[in-house]
Scaffold this motif. Sequence first.
Motif, PDB file in Angstrom:
ATOM      1  N   ALA A 101       1.656   6.164  -7.364  1.00 27.13           N
ATOM      2  CA  ALA A 101       0.461   6.709  -8.018  1.00 27.13           C
ATOM      3  C   ALA A 101       0.456   8.234  -8.029  1.00 27.13           C
ATOM      4  O   ALA A 101      -0.487   8.849  -8.541  1.00 27.13           O
ATOM      5  CB  ALA A 101      -0.802   6.192  -7.329  1.00 27.13           C
ATOM      6  N   ASN A 102       1.506   8.842  -7.491  1.00 21.84           N
ATOM      7  CA  ASN A 102       1.612  10.299  -7.453  1.00 21.84           C
ATOM      8  C   ASN A 102       2.577  10.751  -8.550  1.00 21.84           C
ATOM      9  O   ASN A 102       3.767  10.454  -8.483  1.00 21.84           O
ATOM     10  CB  ASN A 102       2.127  10.735  -6.074  1.00 21.84           C
ATOM     11  CG  ASN A 102       2.186  12.240  -5.915  1.00 21.84           C
ATOM     12  OD1 ASN A 102       2.744  12.934  -6.755  1.00 21.84           O
ATOM     13  ND2 ASN A 102       1.631  12.749  -4.823  1.00 21.84           N
ATOM     14  N   ALA A 119       0.833  -1.208   0.000  1.00 19.64           N
ATOM     15  CA  ALA A 119       0.000   0.000   0.000  1.00 19.64           C
ATOM     16  C   ALA A 119       0.865   1.254   0.000  1.00 19.64           C
ATOM     17  O   ALA A 119       0.551   2.244  -0.681  1.00 19.64           O
ATOM     18  CB  ALA A 119      -0.931  -0.007   1.206  1.00 19.64           C
ATOM     19  N   GLU A 171      -0.686  -1.351  -7.163  1.00 24.36           N
ATOM     20  CA  GLU A 171      -0.735  -2.447  -6.200  1.00 24.36           C
ATOM     21  C   GLU A 171      -0.936  -3.794  -6.895  1.00 24.36           C
ATOM     22  O   GLU A 171      -0.311  -4.790  -6.517  1.00 24.36           O
ATOM     23  CB  GLU A 171      -1.836  -2.198  -5.167  1.00 24.36           C
ATOM     24  CG  GLU A 171      -1.799  -3.195  -4.019  1.00 24.36           C
ATOM     25  CD  GLU A 171      -2.648  -2.770  -2.838  1.00 24.36           C
ATOM     26  OE1 GLU A 171      -3.085  -3.662  -2.101  1.00 24.36           O
ATOM     27  OE2 GLU A 171      -2.866  -1.554  -2.656  1.00 24.36           O
ATOM     28  N   THR A 216      -3.081   4.462 -11.263  1.00 20.31           N
ATOM     29  CA  THR A 216      -3.767   4.642  -9.983  1.00 20.31           C
ATOM     30  C   THR A 216      -3.111   3.764  -8.921  1.00 20.31           C
ATOM     31  O   THR A 216      -2.301   2.881  -9.229  1.00 20.31           O
ATOM     32  CB  THR A 216      -5.244   4.268 -10.095  1.00 20.31           C
ATOM     33  OG1 THR A 216      -5.350   2.848 -10.352  1.00 20.31           O
ATOM     34  CG2 THR A 216      -5.924   5.040 -11.232  1.00 20.31           C
ATOM     35  N   THR A 217      -3.494   3.982  -7.679  1.00 21.77           N
ATOM     36  CA  THR A 217      -2.960   3.142  -6.607  1.00 21.77           C
ATOM     37  C   THR A 217      -3.341   1.684  -6.827  1.00 21.77           C
ATOM     38  O   THR A 217      -2.537   0.782  -6.572  1.00 21.77           O
ATOM     39  CB  THR A 217      -3.468   3.620  -5.230  1.00 21.77           C
ATOM     40  OG1 THR A 217      -4.899   3.694  -5.252  1.00 21.77           O
ATOM     41  CG2 THR A 217      -2.883   4.973  -4.867  1.00 21.77           C
ATOM     42  N   ASP A 218      -4.558   1.436  -7.316  1.00 18.28           N
ATOM     43  CA  ASP A 218      -4.971   0.056  -7.587  1.00 18.28           C
ATOM     44  C   ASP A 218      -4.118  -0.565  -8.684  1.00 18.28           C
ATOM     45  O   ASP A 218      -3.724  -1.735  -8.593  1.00 18.28           O
ATOM     46  CB  ASP A 218      -6.444   0.012  -8.004  1.00 18.28           C
ATOM     47  CG  ASP A 218      -7.392   0.220  -6.828  1.00 18.28           C
ATOM     48  OD1 ASP A 218      -6.924   0.140  -5.673  1.00 18.28           O
ATOM     49  OD2 ASP A 218      -8.589   0.461  -7.071  1.00 18.28           O
ATOM     50  N   ALA A 247       2.429   1.676  -3.447  1.00 17.95           N
ATOM     51  CA  ALA A 247       1.391   2.047  -4.410  1.00 17.95           C
ATOM     52  C   ALA A 247       1.009   3.516  -4.257  1.00 17.95           C
ATOM     53  O   ALA A 247       0.797   4.221  -5.254  1.00 17.95           O
ATOM     54  CB  ALA A 247       0.167   1.155  -4.235  1.00 17.95           C
ATOM     55  N   TYR A 248       0.927   3.985  -3.025  1.00 18.03           N
ATOM     56  CA  TYR A 248       0.570   5.384  -2.768  1.00 18.03           C
ATOM     57  C   TYR A 248       1.581   6.333  -3.404  1.00 18.03           C
ATOM     58  O   TYR A 248       1.214   7.321  -4.048  1.00 18.03           O
ATOM     59  CB  TYR A 248       0.484   5.619  -1.260  1.00 18.03           C
ATOM     60  CG  TYR A 248       0.213   7.057  -0.870  1.00 18.03           C
ATOM     61  CD1 TYR A 248      -1.072   7.582  -0.929  1.00 18.03           C
ATOM     62  CD2 TYR A 248       1.254   7.888  -0.453  1.00 18.03           C
ATOM     63  CE1 TYR A 248      -1.326   8.903  -0.586  1.00 18.03           C
ATOM     64  CE2 TYR A 248       1.021   9.206  -0.102  1.00 18.03           C
ATOM     65  CZ  TYR A 248      -0.271   9.715  -0.172  1.00 18.03           C
ATOM     66  OH  TYR A 248      -0.507  11.027   0.161  1.00 18.03           O
TER      67      TYR A 248
END
Length: 205
Positions: free
Chosen positions: A95-96, A88, A179, A174-176, A91-92
């Motif tokens: 995704a930025n 997580a 991940e 995206t974060t999804d 991924a955070y």
Amino acid sequence: MGTNDRAPGRPRSREADAAILDAALELLIERGAEAVSIEQVARRAGVTRATVYRRFPDKTRLLIAAVEAAYGDPPQTPEIRDVEHLLAGWAYVLANPRQRRLLRRLYGAIEDNPELARAYHDRFGRHRDQARRDVLERARARGQLPADTDLDVLLDLLTGAVWQHLAVRPDTSTTDDVEQFLRAVLHQAGYRPTAHQQHTADDNQ
């Protein structure tokens, strides 16, 4: 002179700190570490070179401080609960779009400014790699990874996957998306989350 009777254009100490770090980060992302200078940072921040040097005696320490400020000044050794928490967190960041550009600049510093890359690794990288390795070790002990997993190789594999994502995947991920990408890599390495973790991961997607 009262507290509000300062010279125009000269920010207070706290404002100067923020302005210097913001300027250093912007220049690092725009131009890369090798192309950044104290003079450029001072000019963009609206302060004198002496003001910058009083806070940071050299460019390397200034850029390290700017990078850490961009990450919210996290602890030297992060607290990572488990593999799901690790995924997580990565991924955070990935995704930025701004963080992705920053990470690519840091990766480029290995060649362009090895002093910065070495100093950053010595101060933060080793501790954070060890925290990640500890998480993988606990996962192996729980049976979530094969008993014969080489944790150093797995950590290298995951780190390489992060750089691969930065190199070939779009900055609109995206974060999804991120991940799922990293989870697929771990799945190939034999990672199997517990039923509770899998349920939580599915709920978050």
